[in-house]
Design an enzyme around this catalytic site. Structure first.
Site, PDB file in Angstrom:
ATOM      1  N   GLY A  19       0.852  -1.196   0.000  1.00 45.18           N
ATOM      2  CA  GLY A  19       0.000   0.000   0.000  1.00 45.18           C
ATOM      3  C   GLY A  19       0.884   1.240   0.000  1.00 45.18           C
ATOM      4  O   GLY A  19       2.041   1.207  -0.435  1.00 45.18           O
ATOM      5  N   PHE A  20       0.336   2.341   0.526  1.00 40.85           N
ATOM      6  CA  PHE A  20       1.083   3.602   0.488  1.00 40.85           C
ATOM      7  C   PHE A  20       2.415   3.489   1.240  1.00 40.85           C
ATOM      8  O   PHE A  20       3.439   3.961   0.755  1.00 40.85           O
ATOM      9  CB  PHE A  20       0.244   4.718   1.110  1.00 40.85           C
ATOM     10  CG  PHE A  20      -0.799   5.232   0.167  1.00 40.85           C
ATOM     11  CD1 PHE A  20      -0.455   6.075  -0.872  1.00 40.85           C
ATOM     12  CD2 PHE A  20      -2.129   4.867   0.315  1.00 40.85           C
ATOM     13  CE1 PHE A  20      -1.409   6.556  -1.746  1.00 40.85           C
ATOM     14  CE2 PHE A  20      -3.095   5.348  -0.555  1.00 40.85           C
ATOM     15  CZ  PHE A  20      -2.736   6.194  -1.586  1.00 40.85           C
ATOM     16  N   GLU A 176     -17.718  11.846   1.208  1.00 38.81           N
ATOM     17  CA  GLU A 176     -17.526  11.675  -0.240  1.00 38.81           C
ATOM     18  C   GLU A 176     -18.601  10.764  -0.833  1.00 38.81           C
ATOM     19  O   GLU A 176     -19.163  11.051  -1.898  1.00 38.81           O
ATOM     20  CB  GLU A 176     -16.114  11.142  -0.509  1.00 38.81           C
ATOM     21  CG  GLU A 176     -15.066  12.228  -0.294  1.00 38.81           C
ATOM     22  CD  GLU A 176     -13.628  11.728  -0.165  1.00 38.81           C
ATOM     23  OE1 GLU A 176     -12.742  12.587  -0.038  1.00 38.81           O
ATOM     24  OE2 GLU A 176     -13.387  10.508  -0.176  1.00 38.81           O
ATOM     25  N   ALA A 329      -2.844   8.761   4.042  1.00 33.89           N
ATOM     26  CA  ALA A 329      -1.760   8.331   3.155  1.00 33.89           C
ATOM     27  C   ALA A 329      -0.412   9.007   3.446  1.00 33.89           C
ATOM     28  O   ALA A 329       0.637   8.355   3.382  1.00 33.89           O
ATOM     29  CB  ALA A 329      -2.178   8.591   1.709  1.00 33.89           C
ATOM     30  N   GLN A 330      -0.439  10.297   3.774  1.00 30.15           N
ATOM     31  CA  GLN A 330       0.829  11.015   3.947  1.00 30.15           C
ATOM     32  C   GLN A 330       1.732  10.407   5.029  1.00 30.15           C
ATOM     33  O   GLN A 330       2.913  10.171   4.763  1.00 30.15           O
ATOM     34  CB  GLN A 330       0.559  12.498   4.260  1.00 30.15           C
ATOM     35  CG  GLN A 330       0.471  13.358   3.022  1.00 30.15           C
ATOM     36  CD  GLN A 330       1.727  13.288   2.160  1.00 30.15           C
ATOM     37  OE1 GLN A 330       2.847  13.244   2.658  1.00 30.15           O
ATOM     38  NE2 GLN A 330       1.548  13.261   0.869  1.00 30.15           N
TER      39      GLN A 330
HETATM   40  C1  FAD Z   1     -12.204   4.591   1.255  1.00 30.62           C
HETATM   41  C2  FAD Z   1     -10.949   5.234   1.758  1.00 30.62           C
HETATM   42  C3  FAD Z   1     -10.698   6.562   1.468  1.00 30.62           C
HETATM   43  C4  FAD Z   1      -9.536   7.172   1.909  1.00 30.62           C
HETATM   44  N1  FAD Z   1      -9.303   8.477   1.593  1.00 30.62           N
HETATM   45  C5  FAD Z   1      -8.142   9.055   1.940  1.00 30.62           C
HETATM   46  C6  FAD Z   1      -7.839  10.385   1.542  1.00 30.62           C
HETATM   47  O1  FAD Z   1      -8.642  11.037   0.878  1.00 30.62           O
HETATM   48  N2  FAD Z   1      -6.631  10.908   1.902  1.00 30.62           N
HETATM   49  C7  FAD Z   1      -5.727  10.194   2.620  1.00 30.62           C
HETATM   50  O2  FAD Z   1      -4.646  10.679   2.883  1.00 30.62           O
HETATM   51  N3  FAD Z   1      -5.995   8.939   3.028  1.00 30.62           N
HETATM   52  C8  FAD Z   1      -7.164   8.354   2.709  1.00 30.62           C
HETATM   53  N4  FAD Z   1      -7.440   7.076   3.109  1.00 30.62           N
HETATM   54  C9  FAD Z   1      -6.494   6.395   4.011  1.00 30.62           C
HETATM   55  C10 FAD Z   1      -5.295   5.840   3.276  1.00 30.62           C
HETATM   56  O3  FAD Z   1      -5.715   5.126   2.132  1.00 30.62           O
HETATM   57  C11 FAD Z   1      -4.533   4.946   4.246  1.00 30.62           C
HETATM   58  O4  FAD Z   1      -4.141   5.724   5.331  1.00 30.62           O
HETATM   59  C12 FAD Z   1      -3.312   4.342   3.579  1.00 30.62           C
HETATM   60  O5  FAD Z   1      -3.713   3.480   2.560  1.00 30.62           O
HETATM   61  C13 FAD Z   1      -2.476   3.584   4.608  1.00 30.62           C
HETATM   62  O6  FAD Z   1      -1.387   3.011   3.957  1.00 30.62           O
HETATM   63  P1  FAD Z   1      -0.795   1.636   4.469  1.00 30.62           P
HETATM   64  O7  FAD Z   1       0.387   1.356   3.607  1.00 30.62           O
HETATM   65  O8  FAD Z   1      -0.634   1.654   5.923  1.00 30.62           O
HETATM   66  O9  FAD Z   1      -1.943   0.570   4.186  1.00 30.62           O
HETATM   67  P2  FAD Z   1      -2.683   0.211   2.840  1.00 30.62           P
HETATM   68  O10 FAD Z   1      -2.513   1.254   1.821  1.00 30.62           O
HETATM   69  O11 FAD Z   1      -4.061  -0.175   3.248  1.00 30.62           O
HETATM   70  O12 FAD Z   1      -1.905  -1.068   2.329  1.00 30.62           O
HETATM   71  C14 FAD Z   1      -1.907  -2.285   3.015  1.00 30.62           C
HETATM   72  C15 FAD Z   1      -1.502  -3.344   2.017  1.00 30.62           C
HETATM   73  O13 FAD Z   1      -1.233  -4.535   2.727  1.00 30.62           O
HETATM   74  C16 FAD Z   1      -1.800  -5.624   2.059  1.00 30.62           C
HETATM   75  N5  FAD Z   1      -2.041  -6.652   3.080  1.00 30.62           N
HETATM   76  C17 FAD Z   1      -2.851  -6.568   4.145  1.00 30.62           C
HETATM   77  N6  FAD Z   1      -2.758  -7.669   4.891  1.00 30.62           N
HETATM   78  C18 FAD Z   1      -1.864  -8.470   4.266  1.00 30.62           C
HETATM   79  C19 FAD Z   1      -1.333  -9.753   4.573  1.00 30.62           C
HETATM   80  N7  FAD Z   1      -1.711 -10.424   5.665  1.00 30.62           N
HETATM   81  N8  FAD Z   1      -0.441 -10.294   3.713  1.00 30.62           N
HETATM   82  C20 FAD Z   1      -0.050  -9.615   2.593  1.00 30.62           C
HETATM   83  N9  FAD Z   1      -0.514  -8.405   2.281  1.00 30.62           N
HETATM   84  C21 FAD Z   1      -1.396  -7.827   3.114  1.00 30.62           C
HETATM   85  C22 FAD Z   1      -3.047  -5.077   1.419  1.00 30.62           C
HETATM   86  O14 FAD Z   1      -3.441  -5.864   0.313  1.00 30.62           O
HETATM   87  C23 FAD Z   1      -2.599  -3.682   1.019  1.00 30.62           C
HETATM   88  O15 FAD Z   1      -2.057  -3.664  -0.285  1.00 30.62           O
HETATM   89  C24 FAD Z   1      -8.594   6.433   2.676  1.00 30.62           C
HETATM   90  C25 FAD Z   1      -8.838   5.102   2.972  1.00 30.62           C
HETATM   91  C26 FAD Z   1     -10.008   4.500   2.511  1.00 30.62           C
HETATM   92  C27 FAD Z   1     -10.273   3.044   2.822  1.00 30.62           C
END
Ligand code: FAD
Length: 434
Positions: A19-20, A176, A329-330
């Site tokens: 993810g991000f 949204e 995301a940031q």
């Molecule tokens: C509907 C929605 C709208 C949003 N809008 C905004 C916005 O407008 N602005 C903003 O800044 N943020 C927004 N966010 C929040 C932002 O998307 C998250 O904060 C961000 O994605 C977090 O990044 P991350 O890398 O921690 O997790 P994620 O981006 O969620 O990535 C996690 C990754 O881990 C993988 N994964 C999970 N468990 C496992 C496992 N057991 N084994 C292997 N892979 C695994 C998943 O497939 C995924 O690819 C939004 C979130 C959602 C759901």
């Protein structure tokens, strides 16, 4: 941090989650003298902030997702594995997969968060949340089927229930979704049906706090509320959902309890950290916060385990000793780049100061030319905020092709009021459950 004894064997960095956070860490390790394995249970990176546009038919799933292999194709020190992590074997330095194991010298866990129904897990089926592509297409199906069922129905009360949409949670996702539903019923679908008037749709946005967008300054919350009302959304603040059934939702506002007939309830109310957080905590003794996020140290590693980093939505990082960083995301992206820097420095025997978050602000869009943006140095609403929102979202979409396609699609949607991805997919919906 464990080092390979043989310098010809590169240091193995395993990143769980593309993810991000995970993707930003992987990219920042480009060219570093390490062997990176990025594993994810999906073969794509998902731009979650635009999921609501897939759920409401404005964009197609492929517009907001990019295959991880493609994104990292030029990064020779990185391999991508389609795999699900089910545990971390901290003692032996390996990630346990549902079908194997991968050894690491340094581990970055970035598996994000998922919906949280506050102990009412039975609501999940009745009130789907929005986190994955599958969730988005499922919600799209539910919304479009509701209009189809209303068109086939003759009982006015049943029509009203089909045309009542309840969104629980008025954070950015709920706002949204509500705004997009307002546009769908007032504009997009208005000429498509013969018996029903789609602008009769009733959209209720329910929030337990006293205003929409609680993390925003009160003035922007107020502006967002006015824009929602203009789109025909009824905002119910200070309201708690106490029950959800296939045919109704019950709300409590103070001492007032109301049951509203509806066939579509959407959940945007809460998130809980990925279960890997709890597993890691059990293995390492790390603390968890009430949302299941792992409390990390100043360099985002686990106390006593400098080789294990937790970032993004899964991490609880106290910013300057204060409140934890928000699940957006940031922080995830900045944490990913920071951890890559720590790893590179450590391999050169150097150290890096603690993680410092640079707050770029908060944004939410409500509809056409309607958004709010708190950029810390300036607060915007309406068209200027919407243009900033548009620009920033386009900038952060992974892959140039997707950026271009989304821009074209948005321009088309803007001028035609259309949402061409209004497809009812999945299992055959017939007969409609009238
Ligand atoms: C509907 C929605 C709208 C949003 N809008 C905004 C916005 O407008 N602005 C903003 O800044 N943020 C927004 N966010 C929040 C932002 O998307 C998250 O904060 C961000 O994605 C977090 O990044 P991350 O890398 O921690 O997790 P994620 O981006 O969620 O990535 C996690 C990754 O881990 C993988 N994964 C999970 N468990 C496992 C496992 N057991 N084994 C292997 N892979 C695994 C998943 O497939 C995924 O690819 C939004 C979130 C959602 C759901």
């Amino acid at each position: 941090m464990a080092q390979s004894l043989n310098p010809s064997i590169p240091h193995r960095v395993v990143i769980v989650g593309g993810g991000f956070g995970g993707l930003s860490a992987a990219r920042a390790l480009k060219g570093a003298p390490v062997e990176v394995t990025l594993l994810d249970r999906c073969n794509y990176h998902l731009f979650q902030p635009l999921l609501y546009q897939v759920a409401t038919g404005a964009l197609s799933p492929a517009n907001i997702a990019a295959p991880l292999r493609r994104v990292l194709r030029h990064q020779k020190n990185t391999r991508v594995l389609l795999a699900e992590a089910v545990d971390i074997d901290v003692a032996n330095g390996c990630v346990v997969l549902s079908d194997g194991k991968v050894g690491y010298d340094t581990l970055i866990v970035a598996t994000g968060a998922r919906h949280h129904y506050f102990g009412k897990d039975q609501w999940e089926e009745l009130a789907p949340g929005l986190k994955t592509i599958e969730d988005a297409t499922h919600i799209r199906r539910r919304i479009l089927l509701a209009f189809e069922a209303a068109e086939r129905e003759s009982d006015p009360e049943k029509i009203r229930a089909w045309l009542t949409f309840v969104i629980v949670g008025a954070g950015p996702t709920g706002v949204e979704l509500a705004g997009a539903l307002g546009e769908i019923s007032n504009d997009t679908l208005k000429d498509d049906f013969r018996r029903i008037n789609t602008s009769d749709a009733r959209i209720l946005l329910v929030e337990v706090a006293d205003r929409v967008l609680p993390p925003f300054p009160p003035r922007l919350s107020q502006r967002a509320r006015s824009m929602l009302v203009r789109l025909g959304v009824t905002v119910r603040t200070d309201a708690v959902v106490t029950d959800i059934t296939p045919e109704a939702v019950t709300l409590r506002e103070g001492s007032l309890v109301e049951t509203i007939p509806t066939r579509t309830v959407l959940w945007a109310a809460g998130v809980q950290a990925s279960p890997l957080g709890r597993m890691l905590a059990n293995k390492t003794g790390a603390a968890l916060d009430p949302s299941g996020r792992v409390v990390v140290g100043p360099d985002l590693s686990l106390p006593g385990y400098p080789e294990i980093f937790v970032i993004g939505d899964l991490a609880h990082f106290s910013h300057r000793g204060g409140r934890p960083l928000p699940g957006i995301a940031q922080p995830a992206m900045q944490e990913g780049s920071y951890v890559a820097k720590v790893i590179k420095h450590r391999l050169r025997g150097k150290s890096v100061g603690p993680f410092h978050y640079f707050d770029l602000g908060n944004m939410a869009t409500i509809g056409r030319a309607a958004a709010v943006a708190d950029l810390r140095w300036v607060r915007l609403s309406g068209l200027p905020a919407w243009l900033v929102w548009l620009f920033i979202h386009l900038m952060y979409i992974v892959e140039f092709q997707n950026r271009l396609l989304v821009l074209l699609q948005w321009a088309w949607n803007y001028y035609t009021f259309n949402r061409s991805a209004r497809l009812i997919t999945g299992k055959n919906p017939l007969p409609l459950n009238l």
